[in-house]
Structures are given as structure tokens and as C-alpha cells.
Motif scaffolding. Structure first.
Motif, PDB file in Angstrom:
ATOM      1  N   VAL A 145      -8.660 -25.124  -3.606  1.00  0.00           N
ATOM      2  CA  VAL A 145      -7.883 -25.327  -2.379  1.00  0.00           C
ATOM      3  C   VAL A 145      -6.530 -25.950  -2.723  1.00  0.00           C
ATOM      4  O   VAL A 145      -5.485 -25.534  -2.212  1.00  0.00           O
ATOM      5  CB  VAL A 145      -8.661 -26.197  -1.364  1.00  0.00           C
ATOM      6  CG1 VAL A 145      -7.764 -26.668  -0.240  1.00  0.00           C
ATOM      7  CG2 VAL A 145      -9.854 -25.427  -0.819  1.00  0.00           C
ATOM      8  N   ASN A 146      -6.538 -26.926  -3.615  1.00  0.00           N
ATOM      9  CA  ASN A 146      -5.280 -27.552  -4.037  1.00  0.00           C
ATOM     10  C   ASN A 146      -4.365 -26.554  -4.735  1.00  0.00           C
ATOM     11  O   ASN A 146      -3.149 -26.603  -4.575  1.00  0.00           O
ATOM     12  CB  ASN A 146      -5.551 -28.739  -4.964  1.00  0.00           C
ATOM     13  CG  ASN A 146      -5.742 -30.026  -4.201  1.00  0.00           C
ATOM     14  OD1 ASN A 146      -5.654 -30.052  -2.983  1.00  0.00           O
ATOM     15  ND2 ASN A 146      -6.012 -31.083  -4.910  1.00  0.00           N
ATOM     16  N   LEU A 147      -4.950 -25.661  -5.510  1.00  0.00           N
ATOM     17  CA  LEU A 147      -4.156 -24.655  -6.219  1.00  0.00           C
ATOM     18  C   LEU A 147      -3.394 -23.788  -5.226  1.00  0.00           C
ATOM     19  O   LEU A 147      -2.233 -23.444  -5.435  1.00  0.00           O
ATOM     20  CB  LEU A 147      -5.068 -23.793  -7.099  1.00  0.00           C
ATOM     21  CG  LEU A 147      -4.396 -22.793  -8.030  1.00  0.00           C
ATOM     22  CD1 LEU A 147      -3.481 -23.516  -9.008  1.00  0.00           C
ATOM     23  CD2 LEU A 147      -5.438 -21.985  -8.773  1.00  0.00           C
ATOM     24  N   VAL A 148      -4.040 -23.468  -4.114  1.00  0.00           N
ATOM     25  CA  VAL A 148      -3.423 -22.607  -3.101  1.00  0.00           C
ATOM     26  C   VAL A 148      -2.484 -23.394  -2.171  1.00  0.00           C
ATOM     27  O   VAL A 148      -1.399 -22.927  -1.839  1.00  0.00           O
ATOM     28  CB  VAL A 148      -4.511 -21.891  -2.268  1.00  0.00           C
ATOM     29  CG1 VAL A 148      -3.912 -21.131  -1.106  1.00  0.00           C
ATOM     30  CG2 VAL A 148      -5.329 -20.965  -3.157  1.00  0.00           C
ATOM     31  N   LEU A 149      -2.887 -24.603  -1.780  1.00  0.00           N
ATOM     32  CA  LEU A 149      -2.130 -25.338  -0.765  1.00  0.00           C
ATOM     33  C   LEU A 149      -1.228 -26.446  -1.311  1.00  0.00           C
ATOM     34  O   LEU A 149      -0.041 -26.496  -0.989  1.00  0.00           O
ATOM     35  CB  LEU A 149      -3.098 -25.948   0.256  1.00  0.00           C
ATOM     36  CG  LEU A 149      -3.945 -24.968   1.070  1.00  0.00           C
ATOM     37  CD1 LEU A 149      -4.873 -25.724   1.996  1.00  0.00           C
ATOM     38  CD2 LEU A 149      -3.057 -24.023   1.858  1.00  0.00           C
ATOM     39  N   ALA A 150      -1.796 -27.336  -2.111  1.00  0.00           N
ATOM     40  CA  ALA A 150      -1.044 -28.531  -2.513  1.00  0.00           C
ATOM     41  C   ALA A 150      -0.067 -28.276  -3.650  1.00  0.00           C
ATOM     42  O   ALA A 150       1.044 -28.811  -3.643  1.00  0.00           O
ATOM     43  CB  ALA A 150      -2.007 -29.648  -2.888  1.00  0.00           C
ATOM     44  N   ALA A 151      -0.453 -27.474  -4.624  1.00  0.00           N
ATOM     45  CA  ALA A 151       0.431 -27.254  -5.772  1.00  0.00           C
ATOM     46  C   ALA A 151       1.785 -26.678  -5.356  1.00  0.00           C
ATOM     47  O   ALA A 151       2.825 -27.162  -5.831  1.00  0.00           O
ATOM     48  CB  ALA A 151      -0.257 -26.380  -6.810  1.00  0.00           C
ATOM     49  N   THR A 184      -4.062 -36.391   1.358  1.00  0.00           N
ATOM     50  CA  THR A 184      -5.518 -36.258   1.257  1.00  0.00           C
ATOM     51  C   THR A 184      -5.893 -35.276   0.159  1.00  0.00           C
ATOM     52  O   THR A 184      -6.793 -35.543  -0.658  1.00  0.00           O
ATOM     53  CB  THR A 184      -6.113 -35.791   2.606  1.00  0.00           C
ATOM     54  OG1 THR A 184      -5.770 -36.740   3.605  1.00  0.00           O
ATOM     55  CG2 THR A 184      -7.620 -35.656   2.524  1.00  0.00           C
ATOM     56  N   LEU A 185      -5.213 -34.134   0.111  1.00  0.00           N
ATOM     57  CA  LEU A 185      -5.494 -33.135  -0.934  1.00  0.00           C
ATOM     58  C   LEU A 185      -5.176 -33.671  -2.321  1.00  0.00           C
ATOM     59  O   LEU A 185      -5.886 -33.386  -3.289  1.00  0.00           O
ATOM     60  CB  LEU A 185      -4.700 -31.855  -0.669  1.00  0.00           C
ATOM     61  CG  LEU A 185      -5.172 -30.992   0.497  1.00  0.00           C
ATOM     62  CD1 LEU A 185      -4.192 -29.855   0.757  1.00  0.00           C
ATOM     63  CD2 LEU A 185      -6.579 -30.456   0.246  1.00  0.00           C
ATOM     64  N   THR A 186      -4.119 -34.473  -2.416  1.00  0.00           N
ATOM     65  CA  THR A 186      -3.747 -35.050  -3.709  1.00  0.00           C
ATOM     66  C   THR A 186      -4.821 -36.013  -4.205  1.00  0.00           C
ATOM     67  O   THR A 186      -5.256 -35.934  -5.361  1.00  0.00           O
ATOM     68  CB  THR A 186      -2.387 -35.765  -3.611  1.00  0.00           C
ATOM     69  OG1 THR A 186      -1.405 -34.821  -3.207  1.00  0.00           O
ATOM     70  CG2 THR A 186      -1.992 -36.375  -4.932  1.00  0.00           C
ATOM     71  N   VAL A 187      -5.270 -36.910  -3.325  1.00  0.00           N
ATOM     72  CA  VAL A 187      -6.319 -37.865  -3.720  1.00  0.00           C
ATOM     73  C   VAL A 187      -7.606 -37.125  -4.071  1.00  0.00           C
ATOM     74  O   VAL A 187      -8.245 -37.405  -5.090  1.00  0.00           O
ATOM     75  CB  VAL A 187      -6.557 -38.902  -2.597  1.00  0.00           C
ATOM     76  CG1 VAL A 187      -7.792 -39.749  -2.891  1.00  0.00           C
ATOM     77  CG2 VAL A 187      -5.336 -39.780  -2.422  1.00  0.00           C
TER      78      VAL A 187
END
Length: 197
Positions: free
Chosen positions: A127-133, A166-169
Motif C-alpha cells: 500500500v505504501n509503495l502505491v500511495l505513500a512513496a 499514518t502510512l509512514t509510521v
């Protein structure tokens, strides 16, 4: 001569100790490698609890029976292996008190829970790869010096600040989970560099 101290609970996220017991002319020797990613980027070698040497990582310590190779990344130790003269490798075992040891005990005592945690960590990182990165990449390329050299990037996804935080943590926790269980995948773990910024 410095002695090896036990790993305390408050040190579990940054300090690791891995051990291996090997035959020795005097019987058996316990070799231990200590790293502390918050203190410095050095590995310390101990024989039967007494420090024998220290080196900057990636480090290699020659001992009777081979060479211990050590390296660490952003989320912990990435390599701590004994390499024998014939090329065989053995990973050193995590010492009691370390996060790696606690995670190994959880895997042994509660394998289903352990698998569930591993799956959740992968989902979070994907999810982080798609949204947060992309959001972090946009933030980094908005720095004038970076933009001047590499250009800017506009994320196709707009995230509110609370969700990005939140996604980072969650990404940091998931990356740490994968590091302490020695799991790595080029695609799944590709975004962990962004969660460490």
C-alpha cells in the motif's frame, strides 16, 4: 577489555547481538557480534563475553573456523554470517533480549499469528509503495536543490497529511518486522527507503 552487556528492552530497536558457539582449542568458544545503529555504524566482536575487535560495517572478522561477515541497513542487521573456508555460510543466532530473538520466539510459539503479522507487513508495504512513496517523492523533489538537479515529480495521488503520517509510521513498523525476520523482496521492500526519511 570491554565486556558484552545484555540487551535491555529500551535498546531492542537499535541494538542487536548475534552469537555462535564454535569448537576451540580450549573446548568451545562463544562468539558474539554486537551492532548499534543509533550509536555508530560499527560492529563489535566478542569472544566469551570479552570484546576482541571492532570494525566499520560492512565488516569481516576472521576467527578460528572462518570469517564472520556483518552488515546493517536502515532497519537493522542485513547480514551476520559465519563463512567457512569451504564457502559454507551459517547465520548467527539472535541473542536473548533482542528484537530478532523475541520475534523468533513468537514464530516458534504462535506460528499462525506470526504468519498473519508477516502478511499484514507485506500488505502495508505494498500500500505504501502505491500511495505513500509517490507522495514522499513529490515532497523530496520539491526541495529547490533536488528540483534543480533532478527536476520535480507530481504525485498522481493526493493524500491528507494525517494519512501520509499514518502510512509512514505503519511502513516503518512493517519494514522493521521484515528486517527482524530476515525477509526481503526487491518489489515489496522497494519503498522502505521513503519510510525512513
Amino acid at each position: 577489555m570491554r565486556m558484552l552487556r545484555p540487551v535491555r528492552l529500551h535498546q531492542a530497536l537499535n541494538r542487536t547481538v548475534h552469537t555462535i558457539t564454535l569448537p576451540d582449542p580450549d573446548g568451545r568458544a562463544v562468539w558474539a557480534v554486537e551492532t548499534d545503529i543509533m550509536e555508530d555504524h560499527r560492529a563489535r566482536l566478542y569472544r566469551d563475553g570479552q570484546r576482541t575487535s571492532m570494525a566499520k560495517m560492512p565488516a569481516g572478522f576472521t576467527i578460528p573456523g572462518g570469517k564472520i561477515e556483518v552488515d546493517a541497513g536502515l532497519y537493522g542487521v542485513t547480514r551476520v554470517h559465519l563463512v567457512t573456508p569451504d564457502g559454507q555460510e551459517r547465520r548467527l543466532a539472535p541473542a536473548p533480549g533482542t528484537l530478532e530473538y523475541r520475534r523468533a520466539v513468537l514464530t516458534r510459539d504462535h506460528p499462525r499469528l506470526s504468519r498473519g503479522i508477516a502478511v499484514i507487513a507485506v500488505v502495508i508495504l505494498l500500500v505504501n509503495l502505491v500511495l505513500a512513496a509517490p507522495a514522499w517523492l513529490e515532497m523530496v523533489t520539491s526541495i529547490p536543490e533536488v528540483a534543480e538537479r533532478f527536476g520535480t515529480f507530481t504525485s498522481p495521488v493526493l493524500l491528507p497529511g494525517w494519512l501520509l503520517a499514518t502510512l509512514t509510521v505503519a511502513g516503518v513498523v512493517a519494514a522493521t518486522e521484515r528486517a527482524v525476520t530476515w525477509r526481503h523482496n526487491r518489489i515489496v521492500d522497494a519503498e522502505t527507503i521513503w519510510t525512513s526519511l
